[in-house]
Scaffold this motif. Structure first.
Motif, PDB file in Angstrom:
ATOM      1  N   ARG A 125       5.842  -5.506   2.921  1.00 28.04           N
ATOM      2  CA  ARG A 125       4.762  -6.112   2.154  1.00 28.04           C
ATOM      3  C   ARG A 125       5.238  -7.351   1.385  1.00 28.04           C
ATOM      4  NH1 ARG A 125       2.862  -1.430  -1.792  1.00 28.04           N
ATOM      5  NH2 ARG A 125       3.454  -0.133  -0.030  1.00 28.04           N
ATOM      6  N   ASP A 174      -0.269   6.388  -0.078  1.00 29.38           N
ATOM      7  CA  ASP A 174      -0.171   5.089  -0.738  1.00 29.38           C
ATOM      8  C   ASP A 174      -1.226   4.171  -0.140  1.00 29.38           C
ATOM      9  OD1 ASP A 174       0.685   3.061  -2.358  1.00 29.38           O
ATOM     10  OD2 ASP A 174       2.724   2.943  -1.553  1.00 29.38           O
ATOM     11  N   GLU A 175      -1.438   3.040  -0.772  1.00 28.26           N
ATOM     12  CA  GLU A 175      -2.429   2.086  -0.278  1.00 28.26           C
ATOM     13  C   GLU A 175      -1.987   0.679  -0.614  1.00 28.26           C
ATOM     14  OE1 GLU A 175      -7.218   1.010  -0.759  1.00 28.26           O
ATOM     15  OE2 GLU A 175      -6.371   2.804  -1.706  1.00 28.26           O
ATOM     16  N   TRP A 176      -2.194  -0.218   0.334  1.00 30.95           N
ATOM     17  CA  TRP A 176      -1.898  -1.633   0.097  1.00 30.95           C
ATOM     18  C   TRP A 176      -2.938  -2.479   0.809  1.00 30.95           C
ATOM     19  CZ3 TRP A 176       0.628  -5.896   2.877  1.00 30.95           C
ATOM     20  CH2 TRP A 176       0.993  -6.948   2.016  1.00 30.95           C
ATOM     21  N   MET A 177      -3.637  -3.291   0.051  1.00 32.88           N
ATOM     22  CA  MET A 177      -4.669  -4.170   0.590  1.00 32.88           C
ATOM     23  C   MET A 177      -5.674  -3.401   1.453  1.00 32.88           C
ATOM     24  SD  MET A 177      -2.538  -7.670   1.404  1.00 32.88           S
ATOM     25  CE  MET A 177      -4.049  -8.627   1.592  1.00 32.88           C
ATOM     26  N   LYS A 180      -4.571   2.537   3.828  1.00 31.73           N
ATOM     27  CA  LYS A 180      -4.031   3.791   3.318  1.00 31.73           C
ATOM     28  C   LYS A 180      -3.029   4.378   4.315  1.00 31.73           C
ATOM     29  CE  LYS A 180      -8.040   5.050   0.513  1.00 31.73           C
ATOM     30  NZ  LYS A 180      -9.083   6.075   0.219  1.00 31.73           N
TER      31      LYS A 180
END
Length: 238
Positions: A125, A174-177, A180
Motif C-alpha cells: 500500500r 482489515d480494509e484499505w480503500m 476488505k
C-alpha cells in the motif's frame, strides 16, 4: 530423511528445484502497478526483492530462513521478515537484489544459494513492488549466520508447511480503500523465544507453500486485491 552425506545433494531438494524451475508467474500478474486501486497507471513504484531460502531440515522437512528486524530500526522494528530489501542501482536484476541483501543482512554467501524461480510480484500500500525470489540451500551446514546488528536482531527458520495449516494461526479483517481482506498471523516458538509472522511476509510464504506443496491452505485466505490483483478463487487455479 535428510541426506547424511553432505557431499550429496538431497534428492528431495533436487526434485523440488527441477519442478520450481518450470514455474512461471501468470502473465497478467507481472505488472501489478497497473492493477492498483487508486494508483495511476503511470506510477513508477519503488522496487524491492526478498529471498525465500528453502533447505531440508534434520527430519526431512522443508524449512525457510527468516529474520527478526532490529528493534533500533525506524520502520517495522522488531518485525519478522524475509531477507531482502530495496533494489540498488548496481543490482543487475531482482535476483541480484535478493542475494545481495541476504549477504548483507545475515551473511548468506550467494554461491550457496541455487536460485530456481521468481514468483509474481506484490505491491504494498506504500507503492513498493516486492519481488519474491525462491532459492534452494542444499548445504545448510555451510551457512553460518552472521547478522548485521544494525538491521537484524536474530536469524531463525521455520517449517514451510506451517503456512498451509490452520494451527497457531489467527486472522484479523482489515480494509484499505474499500478493499476488505484478512491479515494472517502465524505464531512460532523457537526455544524460549516466540515469533509472530504476519502481513506481506506471511502472504508470500502462504503463496510459496501453496506452490511448493501444490495444495491450497486449510483456511480462507481472502487476500487484498492491491497486492497483485488476483482473487482467491482464481489464485487456487494457478
Amino acid at each position: 530423511m535428510a541426506s547424511e552425506n553432505r557431499g550429496e545433494k538431497s534428492q528431495k531438494l533436487v526434485s523440488l528445484s527441477r519442478r520450481l524451475r518450470l514455474y512461471e508467474p501468470p502473465p497478467h500478474l507481472n505488472n501489478p502497478a497497473r492493477r492498483q486501486h487508486g494508483i495511476p497507471k503511470s506510477a513508477n513504484p519503488k522496487r524491492a526483492a526478498v529471498l525465500i531460502c528453502i533447505f531440508e531440515g534434520n527430519g526431512g522437512e522443508l524449512r525457510v530462513i527468516l529474520t527478526q528486524r532490529s528493534s533500533q530500526l525506524s520502520s517495522h522494528s522488531g518485525e519478522v521478515a524475509l531477507p531482502g530489501g530495496k533494489r540498488e542501482e548496481g543490482d543487475a536484476d531482482d535476483i541480484a537484489t535478493a542475494l545481495r541483501e541476504a549477504k548483507e543482512e545475515i551473511g548468506l554467501d550467494p554461491s550457496l544459494v541455487d536460485v530456481v524461480t521468481v514468483i509474481e510480484p506484490y505491491m504494498t500500500r506504500f507503492n513498493v513492488t516486492v519481488i519474491p525470489v525462491i532459492g534452494i540451500l542444499f548445504d545448510k551446514k555451510a551457512f553460518n549466520p552472521t547478522p548485521d546488528a544494525g538491521e537484524v536482531e536474530s536469524v531463525f527458520d521455520v517449517p514451510l508447511e506451517m503456512f498451509l495449516k490452520n494451527e497457531n494461526r489467527r486472522d484479523v479483517e482489515d480494509e484499505w480503500m474499500g478493499d476488505k481482506f484478512l491479515c494472517h498471523f502465524f505464531d512460532y516458538q523457537s526455544g524460549e523465544k516466540g515469533f509472530m509472522i504476519w502481513a506481506i511476509t506471511a502472504a508470500i510464504l502462504i503463496r510459496v507453500a501453496t506452490i511448493v506443496y501444490q495444495t491450497p491452505p486449510a483456511f480462507l485466505e481472502r487476500r487484498p486485491t492491491f497486492w497483485n490483483g488476483i482473487p482467491d478463487k482464481d489464485l487456487a487455479k494457478l
